[in-house]
Enzyme design. Structure first.
Site, PDB file in Angstrom:
ATOM      1  N   LYS A   1     -80.389  49.098  69.400  1.00  0.00           N
ATOM      2  CA  LYS A   1     -80.526  50.071  68.320  1.00  0.00           C
ATOM      3  C   LYS A   1     -81.281  49.446  67.150  1.00  0.00           C
ATOM      4  CE  LYS A   1     -77.576  53.172  65.521  1.00  0.00           C
ATOM      5  NZ  LYS A   1     -76.166  53.594  65.287  1.00  0.00           N
TER       6      LYS A   1
ATOM      7  N   SER B   1     -75.193  58.201  65.586  1.00  0.00           N
ATOM      8  CA  SER B   1     -76.543  57.873  65.175  1.00  0.00           C
ATOM      9  C   SER B   1     -77.317  57.111  66.240  1.00  0.00           C
ATOM     10  CB  SER B   1     -76.498  57.047  63.883  1.00  0.00           C
ATOM     11  OG  SER B   1     -75.801  55.828  64.064  1.00  0.00           O
TER      12      SER B   1
ATOM     13  N   SER C   1     -70.656  56.785  66.180  1.00  0.00           N
ATOM     14  CA  SER C   1     -72.022  56.680  66.674  1.00  0.00           C
ATOM     15  C   SER C   1     -72.142  56.012  68.031  1.00  0.00           C
ATOM     16  CB  SER C   1     -72.886  55.910  65.665  1.00  0.00           C
ATOM     17  OG  SER C   1     -72.951  56.605  64.434  1.00  0.00           O
TER      18      SER C   1
END
Length: 609
Positions: free
Chosen positions: A73, A147, A171
């Site tokens: 990420k 997210s 997330s």
């Protein structure tokens, strides 16, 4: 690509493939998938070559992730790549790997690239990025979840076998639920966050997405452990997941506390998931959810939003126009929070945590829907704040209550949308949750993500005892689901199997003390009967503490099993059997308790009395 970690390892170690060919197949899959919104950056040929060269001359058998590609990420540092947090004006080129990334590389894994996210990890839906919205891998019109949107989609589409996300408010779980994959949110502090751009530093953790629970835990094991560079890291028990324990007690929201926002398909799916868990042998315990829901509201309605401002406030003040409008409004709210509010909210959180622990006392896990409903991208863009908030109903409270969690798929709705459940427990119970989650996931017989490939069967062989662990046979209050089992879990205990002694033993009910318990006594050969037990494994240090705390008249002896094996276990001093009730005929402590309960029910006496 669509391969699991186990499949890649087997191919690379056997010579059927090589790390270089595996990486090439990964890059080809990314190109074929043709979704430019999944990755924010890919590792270049030269840097990939350096990673592959670092594996040369090393023993593949000693590298638990030998040649396994993974994605990261884009709020976690990878040396040589930009860390953008989905904000191009914020981006900087990292000079070193985050600790978690470095540990994965040392285990033999290969970084492929950085994945998209809701800007500054603020959101649960995946639409808040200037790099676009990754296409949901299962149903293209749905939001991908955030997210950690790019990481979730990359795994579900079979582009990489695992990917790192982060999880502050959900997330690491919402993208898993929306893409039919596994999302592991570890205990806070189990994985170092050094090299992570914080969202809420006291609540952040690095999470793992994978196609199977086993894959996710393999990656987590490579990252786990304290780190001097991260003062929020801490030593926590972390063992190899064992088999799923029998006699589970699984807490679920009571019917009046279940929130689905009018989504009948989501409601039906969770009812079916509860029934599935019960069919696996679990006892379902309905609990009131208000302490959890009130805690969840503290995250965004309370002063914790000030942590987001503490993380990126100076950048926001200097370049406010660089922010997504929704993200900016959320972070700016942190300016208005006061220290007094923060302390009051902290006091309330502690009170709510005590109530939550009491609600779950004696339970192995709390099972909740991963999300209450699903939304299309169009719906989310039309109402971005309220609908995003709805997605976090079952996720926002978890880190505030210091819990670990695993999101696993539970089915596909009639409209084709994926549904899932999340199993939650107190910090340090990650491996225990994994054993339960793996059994539940296997029972669904779903395909992995959007790959169309079936889940691998659970290993038929009994789990091996990890190095540095000792087996112990349990006969009473420490059995799974009984009052003292939590002591084993807190010590990093791993359930291995059910067993029975040979016929040289008798079981006695001891006088009642703090907790009711039996005692096992060895008698003359053939003078007793087989007695049921559970075999667990404990880390050596925990085993020593456990043995040292055993109260008289119990001790540790070598127990002879029906299958010819031998294992250390609880035993009773012969003198204590005099005058004690012989309960051998019930087959074991559970059988005795069950008969007691049957007699009470027949007499019309409630368990509470």
């Amino acid at each position: 690509m669509s391969a699991t970690i186990a499949e890649i390892l087997q191919a690379n170690r056997s010579g059927r493939s090589t790390p270089a060919r595996t990486v090439a197949a990964c890059l080809e899959a990314i190109e074929r998938h043709a979704d430019p919104s999944i990755f924010t950056a890919l590792v270049g040929p030269e840097a990939l070559g350096e990673q592959l060269a670092a594996l040369e001359g090393r023993d593949p058998a000693g590298l638990p992730l030998y040649g396994v590609p993974f994605a990261v990420k884009d709020n976690i540092d990878v040396a040589g790549l930009p860390t953008s947090c989905a904000c191009p004006d914020f981006a900087y080129v990292a000079t070193r790997d985050a600790t978690a990334v470095a540990r994965l590389k040392r285990a033999g894994a290969i970084v492929i690239g950085k994945t998209n996210l809701d800007q500054f990890a603020t959101g649960l839906n995946g639409t808040r990025s200037p790099y676009g919205t990754p296409r949901n891998a299962v149903r293209a019109d749905l939001v991908p979840g955030g997210s950690s949107s790019g990481s979730g989609v990359a795994v579900a589409a079979g582009l990489v076998p695992f990917a790192l996300g982060t999880d502050t408010a959900g997330s690491g779980r919402i993208p898993a639920g929306l893409n039919n994959i596994v999302g592991v949110k570890p205990s806070l502090g189990l994985v170092s966050t050094a090299g992570l751009v914080p969202a809420c530093r006291t609540l952040d953790c690095i999470s793992v997405f994978a196609l199977t629970v086993a894959d996710a835990m393999a990656a987590l094991k490579a990252m786990a452990g304290p780190d001097e560079a991260d003062p929020f890291s801490r030593p926590l028990p972390f063992g190899t997941p064992g088999a799923c324990p029998p006699a589970l007690r699984i807490a679920v929201p009571r019917p009046e506390d279940r929130v689905f926002l009018g989504d009948r398909q989501a409601e039906a799916a969770f009812t079916q998931a509860v029934a599935r868990m019960a069919a696996l042998g679990a006892r379902i315990v309905e609990v009131a959810m208000e302490p959890f829901y009130e805690t969840a509201r503290l995250l965004y309605e309370g002063p914790w939003v000030a942590e987001r401002y503490a993380a990126v406030g100076p950048f926001l003040e200097s370049k406010p126009d660089s922010f997504n409008e929704v993200v900016r409004a959320i972070i700016e709210e942190g300016r208005r929070r006061t220290a007094v509010e923060a302390f009051r909210a902290h006091y309330r959180r502690v009170e709510l945590a005590a109530r939550a622990r009491a609600a779950l006392e004696g339970c192995d896990a709390l099972m909740v829907p991963t999300m209450p409903t699903v939304y299309t991208v169009e719906e989310m863009l039309a109402d971005p704040v309220r609908l995003n908030s709805n997605l976090g109903i079952y996720t926002n409270f978890v880190n505030l209550l210091d819990m670990c969690g695993i999101a696993v798929p539970s089915g596909l709705r009639p409209d084709g949308a994926p549904v899932g459940v999340t199993l939650l427990a107190g910090a340090g119970r990650d491996a225990h949750l994994a054993a339960i989650a793996a059994a539940f996931h296997a029972s669904t017989e779903l395909a992995m993500g959007a790959t169309g490939r079936p889940l691998p069967a659970l290993p038929a062989a009994m789990p091996r005892v990890a190095a540095g662990h000792h087996e112990i046979a349990l006969f009473g209050a420490h059995l799974s689901g009984l009052p003292l089992n939590g002591e084993l879990l807190e010590a990093g205990g791993m359930f291995l199997r059910q067993a029975r002694t040979n016929a040289d033993y008798k079981l006695y009910a001891l006088p009642e003390g703090r907790v009711r318990r039996p005692g096992l006594l060895r008698v003359e050969p053939g003078g007793g009967a087989p007695v049921e037990c559970e075999i667990w494994a404990l880390p050596a240090e925990a085993f020593a503490r456990f043995v040292d705390a055993i109260p008289a008249p119990l001790g540790i002896a070598t127990i002879q099993l029906e299958d010819g094996g031998r294992v250390k276990g609880f035993a009773l001093e012969a003198v204590a059997a005099k005058g004690a009730r012989d309960i051998t005929g019930f087959g074991g402590w559970r059988g005795f308790l069950a008969e007691e309960q049957r007699q009470r029910e027949a007499a019309g006496i409630s368990a509470a009395e």
